[in-house]
Design a protein around this motif. Structure first.
Motif, PDB file in Angstrom:
ATOM      1  N   PRO A  12      13.608  14.264  -3.993  1.00 19.74           N
ATOM      2  CA  PRO A  12      13.363  15.411  -4.872  1.00 19.74           C
ATOM      3  C   PRO A  12      14.023  15.302  -6.242  1.00 19.74           C
ATOM      4  CG  PRO A  12      14.763  16.030  -3.022  1.00 19.74           C
ATOM      5  CD  PRO A  12      14.322  14.623  -2.796  1.00 19.74           C
ATOM      6  N   LEU A  13      15.117  14.566  -6.361  1.00 21.44           N
ATOM      7  CA  LEU A  13      15.766  14.452  -7.662  1.00 21.44           C
ATOM      8  C   LEU A  13      14.914  13.683  -8.663  1.00 21.44           C
ATOM      9  CD1 LEU A  13      19.456  13.799  -6.592  1.00 21.44           C
ATOM     10  CD2 LEU A  13      18.426  15.929  -7.403  1.00 21.44           C
ATOM     11  N   SER A  14      14.209  12.660  -8.201  1.00 20.70           N
ATOM     12  CA  SER A  14      13.388  11.873  -9.116  1.00 20.70           C
ATOM     13  C   SER A  14      11.906  12.221  -9.028  1.00 20.70           C
ATOM     14  CB  SER A  14      13.580  10.379  -8.830  1.00 20.70           C
ATOM     15  OG  SER A  14      13.153  10.090  -7.519  1.00 20.70           O
ATOM     16  N   GLY A  15      11.526  13.054  -8.052  1.00 19.94           N
ATOM     17  CA  GLY A  15      10.128  13.451  -7.916  1.00 19.94           C
ATOM     18  C   GLY A  15       9.236  12.383  -7.314  1.00 19.94           C
ATOM     19  N   LEU A  16       9.807  11.371  -6.652  1.00 16.88           N
ATOM     20  CA  LEU A  16       9.009  10.306  -6.051  1.00 16.88           C
ATOM     21  C   LEU A  16       8.834  10.552  -4.559  1.00 16.88           C
ATOM     22  CD1 LEU A  16      10.666   7.214  -7.742  1.00 16.88           C
ATOM     23  CD2 LEU A  16       8.571   8.389  -8.415  1.00 16.88           C
ATOM     24  N   ARG A  17       7.688  10.116  -4.033  1.00 12.32           N
ATOM     25  CA  ARG A  17       7.398  10.284  -2.607  1.00 12.32           C
ATOM     26  C   ARG A  17       6.656   9.042  -2.115  1.00 12.32           C
ATOM     27  NH1 ARG A  17       6.764  15.049   0.583  1.00 12.32           N
ATOM     28  NH2 ARG A  17       5.537  14.575   2.421  1.00 12.32           N
ATOM     29  N   HIS A  18       7.080   8.539  -0.951  1.00 15.94           N
ATOM     30  CA  HIS A  18       6.435   7.383  -0.340  1.00 15.94           C
ATOM     31  C   HIS A  18       6.066   7.737   1.089  1.00 15.94           C
ATOM     32  CE1 HIS A  18       6.591   3.091   1.302  1.00 15.94           C
ATOM     33  NE2 HIS A  18       5.492   3.212   0.604  1.00 15.94           N
ATOM     34  N   GLN A  19       4.785   7.656   1.409  1.00 13.63           N
ATOM     35  CA  GLN A  19       4.308   7.927   2.767  1.00 13.63           C
ATOM     36  C   GLN A  19       3.639   6.664   3.284  1.00 13.63           C
ATOM     37  OE1 GLN A  19       1.923  11.273   1.314  1.00 13.63           O
ATOM     38  NE2 GLN A  19       2.871  12.447   2.955  1.00 13.63           N
ATOM     39  N   MET A  20       3.890   6.351   4.569  1.00 15.80           N
ATOM     40  CA  MET A  20       3.347   5.132   5.130  1.00 15.80           C
ATOM     41  C   MET A  20       3.150   5.321   6.628  1.00 15.80           C
ATOM     42  SD  MET A  20       5.099   1.376   4.882  1.00 15.80           S
ATOM     43  CE  MET A  20       6.630   1.929   5.607  1.00 15.80           C
ATOM     44  N   VAL A  21       2.069   4.765   7.138  1.00 15.75           N
ATOM     45  CA  VAL A  21       1.849   4.724   8.579  1.00 15.75           C
ATOM     46  C   VAL A  21       1.343   3.318   8.895  1.00 15.75           C
ATOM     47  CG1 VAL A  21      -0.514   5.627   8.489  1.00 15.75           C
ATOM     48  CG2 VAL A  21       0.818   5.872  10.578  1.00 15.75           C
ATOM     49  N   GLY A  46      -0.407   3.071   2.973  1.00 20.85           N
ATOM     50  CA  GLY A  46       0.636   3.860   2.353  1.00 20.85           C
ATOM     51  C   GLY A  46       0.170   4.522   1.072  1.00 20.85           C
ATOM     52  N   GLN A  47       0.986   5.440   0.608  1.00 17.00           N
ATOM     53  CA  GLN A  47       0.717   6.136  -0.645  1.00 17.00           C
ATOM     54  C   GLN A  47       2.043   6.384  -1.346  1.00 17.00           C
ATOM     55  OE1 GLN A  47      -0.601  10.316  -0.638  1.00 17.00           O
ATOM     56  NE2 GLN A  47      -2.298   9.604  -1.900  1.00 17.00           N
ATOM     57  N   PHE A  48       2.073   6.108  -2.628  1.00 14.66           N
ATOM     58  CA  PHE A  48       3.254   6.312  -3.451  1.00 14.66           C
ATOM     59  C   PHE A  48       2.859   7.275  -4.562  1.00 14.66           C
ATOM     60  CE2 PHE A  48       6.211   4.836  -6.843  1.00 14.66           C
ATOM     61  CZ  PHE A  48       7.392   5.121  -6.186  1.00 14.66           C
ATOM     62  N   SER A  49       3.649   8.320  -4.738  1.00 10.50           N
ATOM     63  CA  SER A  49       3.297   9.307  -5.760  1.00 10.50           C
ATOM     64  C   SER A  49       4.559   9.863  -6.399  1.00 10.50           C
ATOM     65  CB  SER A  49       2.472  10.440  -5.147  1.00 10.50           C
ATOM     66  OG  SER A  49       3.199  11.084  -4.124  1.00 10.50           O
ATOM     67  N   GLY A  50       4.379  10.470  -7.530  1.00  5.33           N
ATOM     68  CA  GLY A  50       5.501  11.053  -8.242  1.00  5.33           C
ATOM     69  C   GLY A  50       5.040  11.816  -9.459  1.00  5.33           C
ATOM     70  N   GLY A  51       5.984  12.377 -10.147  1.00  4.14           N
ATOM     71  CA  GLY A  51       5.645  13.126 -11.338  1.00  4.14           C
ATOM     72  C   GLY A  51       6.879  13.588 -12.065  1.00  4.14           C
ATOM     73  N   GLY A  52       6.656  14.132 -13.218  1.00  7.54           N
ATOM     74  CA  GLY A  52       7.760  14.641 -14.025  1.00  7.54           C
ATOM     75  C   GLY A  52       7.454  14.522 -15.500  1.00  7.54           C
ATOM     76  N   ARG A  53       8.479  14.638 -16.285  1.00  6.53           N
ATOM     77  CA  ARG A  53       8.373  14.509 -17.736  1.00  6.53           C
ATOM     78  C   ARG A  53       9.042  13.210 -18.167  1.00  6.53           C
ATOM     79  NH1 ARG A  53       6.853  19.461 -19.696  1.00  6.53           N
ATOM     80  NH2 ARG A  53       7.242  21.214 -18.316  1.00  6.53           N
ATOM     81  N   LEU A  54       8.393  12.500 -19.088  1.00  8.59           N
ATOM     82  CA  LEU A  54       8.974  11.263 -19.579  1.00  8.59           C
ATOM     83  C   LEU A  54      10.217  11.518 -20.423  1.00  8.59           C
ATOM     84  CD1 LEU A  54       5.770   9.251 -20.519  1.00  8.59           C
ATOM     85  CD2 LEU A  54       7.228   8.975 -18.520  1.00  8.59           C
ATOM     86  N   PHE A  55      10.215  12.606 -21.182  1.00  6.27           N
ATOM     87  CA  PHE A  55      11.375  12.977 -21.984  1.00  6.27           C
ATOM     88  C   PHE A  55      11.349  14.472 -22.221  1.00  6.27           C
ATOM     89  CE2 PHE A  55       8.018  11.274 -24.637  1.00  6.27           C
ATOM     90  CZ  PHE A  55       7.780  12.297 -25.535  1.00  6.27           C
ATOM     91  N   SER A  67      -2.194   2.023  -0.898  1.00  3.48           N
ATOM     92  CA  SER A  67      -2.250   0.596  -0.598  1.00  3.48           C
ATOM     93  C   SER A  67      -2.552   0.378   0.881  1.00  3.48           C
ATOM     94  CB  SER A  67      -0.933  -0.082  -0.964  1.00  3.48           C
ATOM     95  OG  SER A  67       0.093   0.373  -0.125  1.00  3.48           O
ATOM     96  N   THR A  68      -3.097  -0.801   1.169  1.00  2.00           N
ATOM     97  CA  THR A  68      -3.398  -1.221   2.530  1.00  2.00           C
ATOM     98  C   THR A  68      -2.879  -2.645   2.714  1.00  2.00           C
ATOM     99  OG1 THR A  68      -5.423   0.086   2.512  1.00  2.00           O
ATOM    100  CG2 THR A  68      -5.252  -1.593   4.204  1.00  2.00           C
ATOM    101  N   LEU A  69      -2.310  -2.931   3.878  1.00  2.72           N
ATOM    102  CA  LEU A  69      -1.813  -4.267   4.187  1.00  2.72           C
ATOM    103  C   LEU A  69      -2.311  -4.676   5.562  1.00  2.72           C
ATOM    104  CD1 LEU A  69       0.165  -6.756   3.978  1.00  2.72           C
ATOM    105  CD2 LEU A  69       1.864  -5.270   5.030  1.00  2.72           C
ATOM    106  N   LEU A  70      -2.864  -5.878   5.666  1.00  5.68           N
ATOM    107  CA  LEU A  70      -3.220  -6.521   6.932  1.00  5.68           C
ATOM    108  C   LEU A  70      -2.578  -7.897   6.867  1.00  5.68           C
ATOM    109  CD1 LEU A  70      -7.037  -5.742   6.899  1.00  5.68           C
ATOM    110  CD2 LEU A  70      -5.309  -4.538   8.210  1.00  5.68           C
ATOM    111  N   GLY A  71      -1.630  -8.202   7.759  1.00 10.97           N
ATOM    112  CA  GLY A  71      -0.936  -9.468   7.628  1.00 10.97           C
ATOM    113  C   GLY A  71      -0.448 -10.065   8.918  1.00 10.97           C
ATOM    114  N   ALA A  72      -0.017 -11.322   8.812  1.00  5.67           N
ATOM    115  CA  ALA A  72       0.588 -12.063   9.918  1.00  5.67           C
ATOM    116  C   ALA A  72       2.003 -12.435   9.504  1.00  5.67           C
ATOM    117  CB  ALA A  72      -0.225 -13.314  10.217  1.00  5.67           C
ATOM    118  N   HIS A  73       2.941 -12.399  10.450  1.00  2.00           N
ATOM    119  CA  HIS A  73       4.332 -12.657  10.108  1.00  2.00           C
ATOM    120  C   HIS A  73       5.048 -13.488  11.161  1.00  2.00           C
ATOM    121  CE1 HIS A  73       4.431  -8.790  12.360  1.00  2.00           C
ATOM    122  NE2 HIS A  73       5.428  -9.394  12.967  1.00  2.00           N
ATOM    123  N   LEU A  74       6.190 -14.007  10.741  1.00  2.00           N
ATOM    124  CA  LEU A  74       7.101 -14.764  11.579  1.00  2.00           C
ATOM    125  C   LEU A  74       8.483 -14.173  11.338  1.00  2.00           C
ATOM    126  CD1 LEU A  74       7.400 -17.343  13.380  1.00  2.00           C
ATOM    127  CD2 LEU A  74       7.870 -18.580  11.267  1.00  2.00           C
TER     128      LEU A  74
END
Length: 132
Positions: A12-21, A46-55, A67-74
């Protein structure tokens, strides 16, 4: 071993939000769940959002990008004696960023789609948490 995860982080201090499933499937070709080498796949949106005033005194603006990710990992998993697990993994995945939406009060809105990114990019994660 499989898991389904949901992350919703608000700052809430910076107005940013990140949601992911997402969901991850891990197989352990060497070792086991308590300590072993992982081979697996990840699906995540996922979704990244935010807002505010630049100055001070500027117009209010907000943005949203998905965004969407489909991947393979080790990776590797190590369970510590007191019940915590340390997990690190890295891999390659198909990343797709959705439309970027920007809205500015009293000015209008803008929607832009970015197709210039390479379709396959590296990704990784580092987790430290309790097992139960």
């Amino acid at each position: 071993r499989a898991y389904l995860g949901l992350l919703d982080v608000s700052t809430p201090l910076s107005g940013l939000r990140h949601q992911m499933v997402g969901a991850r499937l891990n197989l352990y070709p060497l070792g086991g769940f308590r300590r072993g080498l992982m081979l697996g796949s990840t699906v995540r949106v996922g979704q990244f959002s935010g807002g505010g005033r630049l100055f001070e005194g500027s117009t209010e603006a907000d943005f949203t990008v998905s965004s969407t990710l489909l991947g393979a990992h080790l990776g590797f998993r190590f369970r510590l004696p007191f019940g915590m697990s340390l997990c690190a993994l890295g891999g390659l995945g198909y990343h797709r960023f959705g439309t970027v939406q920007v809205n500015v009060d009293k000015v209008g809105s803008l929607e832009e789609t970015y197709d210039s990114q390479p379709p396959v990019l590296p990704y990784g994660t580092f987790n430290l948490g309790w097992d139960f």
